[in-house]
Design an enzyme around this catalytic site. Structure first.
Site, PDB file in Angstrom:
ATOM      1  N   THR A 292       0.713  -1.053  -0.026  1.00  0.00           N
ATOM      2  CA  THR A 292       0.112  -0.016   0.139  1.00  0.00           C
ATOM      3  C   THR A 292       0.806   1.232  -0.083  1.00  0.00           C
ATOM      4  O   THR A 292       1.825   1.243   0.774  1.00  0.00           O
ATOM      5  CB  THR A 292      -0.765   0.196   1.220  1.00  0.00           C
ATOM      6  N   THR A 293       0.467   2.209  -0.636  1.00  0.00           N
ATOM      7  CA  THR A 293       1.045   3.540  -0.577  1.00  0.00           C
ATOM      8  C   THR A 293      -0.160   4.406  -0.330  1.00  0.00           C
ATOM      9  O   THR A 293      -1.014   4.510  -0.803  1.00  0.00           O
ATOM     10  CB  THR A 293       1.637   4.064  -2.009  1.00  0.00           C
TER      11      THR A 293
END
Length: 481
Positions: A292-293
């Site tokens: 995830t970013t």
């Protein structure tokens, strides 16, 4: 610049919520010398490290009293969280791109109400468990009487999480309520630590190609006239971080990969390049399909809900330049766009909202690059001339526990040390069922035959430290051979 002290806060006993809140707030302001470390005996006993990295050389400093930052870390993870707190309620929008976002209250921001309602944003490690930190920050606003129960004064905190478990560490410690409330109460304006701090403490990138490089959180700031723009991101991406020349910024490369590795080299070689063992490399575990970013863009220019939503979409889309590939099925990418409404707009405005989006998009690339620490995990070379006496080797023998999941047993066989993973999971390069000889680099530091990923062990009394340094894992002796 103001001198800032990173703090270690021990847990508060169960003495009543009001008094506990008071003591925890006081703890967050005590000098580190006044606080004693505690051994890790369960999550409730973990020392909390607050606002670590605020005085680091890579920290971003900026002038914006409206925006306060606080970070909290459990070094025994390591894992952490980052809190962005606003001086008054603000407007916000959200854009979700990844296939597996983990959020609290993000859906509410999609409704596009004109009334400012947001108080803070929490970015956290710990996967779904880290979402506790979001609601904990919100209840802290109530406990501290900063917000109340009247309909127009209810606190609103949103937030998102990254996955930082699995092969990157040997435990399942997560950022919890106590850590979130300490970080919220210790938040201060004008500083954001870049690198492996806060929510980015155990972030990684490039797993899709087996790079498995250490990452972190990054930020950038720009002021144009009266308009301020700040961007923040926690880069835990499946894709690789890519600079403006197309180079892969950090990667544990395959044995015969080019020295100057380009993202396009890997992208064009897909799907072969995402397979274990590609290009003849035997030690290629493939990707951990949980990434995830999570990002935030903040401006002080007043914006309508529609403008904020476009800002979120525009900046989020731009991130595909700095992370390749981006927003995959296995990423949970989320971006929040915030307006603090400090600079009013009118017929004579000089910076249209679309142009703010252009500036913020370029800043976000800077932030992505700032997230990757310059120093990665390294491996020492063995010393072929170093011969340790039998009594020294026997002193190191035993079983060391990292958590209920991971144990490493060290034994003496034929005058040398051998390491075996005897818990539920592998201990990095020591795989279950495959003991590995340990090679002496110094009297107390050992390594294994060099492979794609670095690995070393340091003995320290009844402790054993895997990969000493920024991302070390500590095991405690539970039995001696």
């Amino acid at each position: 610049m103001t001198t800032r002290t990173k703090l270690k806060c021990d847990p508060v006993p169960a003495i009543g919520m009001a008094l506990a809140a008071t003591l925890m707030t006081a703890c967050a302001t005590l000098p580190q010398s006044a606080l004693a470390d505690m051994p890790p005996v369960g999550q409730d006993e973990l020392p909390a490290l607050i606002n670590d990295g605020f005085d680091s050389e890579t920290a971003l400093t900026f002038d914006w009293p409206m925006l306060e930052i606080g970070t909290g870390q459990y070094e025994d993870g390591p894992t952490g969280l980052t809190v962005l707190k606003f001086g008054k309620k603000v407007n916000a929008a959200v854009d979700s791109r990844g296939g597996g976002p983990g959020t609290v209250n993000a859906k509410y921001l999609e409704l596009g109400y004109n009334q400012p309602e947001l108080d803070a944003i929490v970015l956290s490690g710990g996967s779904w468990y880290g979402l506790e930190a979001v609601t904990a920050a919100n209840t802290a606003l109530l406990d501290d009487k900063y917000r109340g129960g009247r309909w127009d004064n209810v606190g609103l905190v949103v937030g998102s999480i990254i996955y930082d478990f699995g092969g990157r560490r040997l435990n399942e410690i997560y950022p919890d309520k106590r850590l979130a409330q300490l970080a919220l109460r210790a938040a201060e304006p004008g500083v954001f630590p870049n690198g492996a701090y806060g929510a980015g403490r155990s972030a990684m990138n490039g797993g899709i190609f087996g790079c498995n490089a250490r990452s972190g959180q990054g930020s950038a700031f720009r002021q144009i006239g009266d308009v301020k723009i700040a961007v923040f991101t926690v880069v835990n991406a499946l894709g690789t971080v890519t600079d403006r020349e197309g180079n892969v910024v950090a990667c544990h490369k395959g044995s015969n990969w080019p020295e100057n590795l380009k993202a396009t080299d890997l992208m064009r070689a897909a799907p072969d390049s995402v397979q274990p063992g590609w290009n003849g490399d035997e030690e290629s575990p493939g990707a951990e399909r949980k990434n995830t970013t999570i990002s935030v863009v903040v401006t002080n220019r007043s914006m309508t809900p529609a403008e904020l939503q476009r800002l979120a979409v525009q900046v989020h889309t731009s991130m595909a330049r700095g992370i390749q590939p981006f927003a995959s099925e296995f990423d949970g990418d989320v971006l929040y766009a915030v307006s603090t409404n400090e600079v009013e707009t009118g017929p004579g405005e000089t910076i249209p909202s679309m142009e703010i989006g252009v500036a913020a998009s370029e800043l976000m690339w800077d932030a992505i690059l700032a997230a990757v620490p310059a120093h990665q995990v390294t491996q020492p070379d063995p010393d072929p001339e170093l011969v340790l006496p039998a009594r020294t080797l026997e002193k190191y023998a035993g079983t060391y526990r990292f958590s209920h999941l991971a144990e490493l047993t060290v034994s003496v066989e034929n005058g040398a040390l051998v390491a075996s993973a005897t818990g539920e999971r592998d201990v990095f390069q020591v795989k279950k069922g495959t003991p590995r000889p340990l090679l002496a680099a110094t009297r107390d530091t050992f390594t294994v035959e060099r492979g794609r990923y670095p690995f070393s062990i340091q003995f320290a009394g009844d402790e054993i430290i895997i990969n000493p340094g920024r991302w070390q894992q500590t095991g405690y002796r539970v039995s001696a051979d």
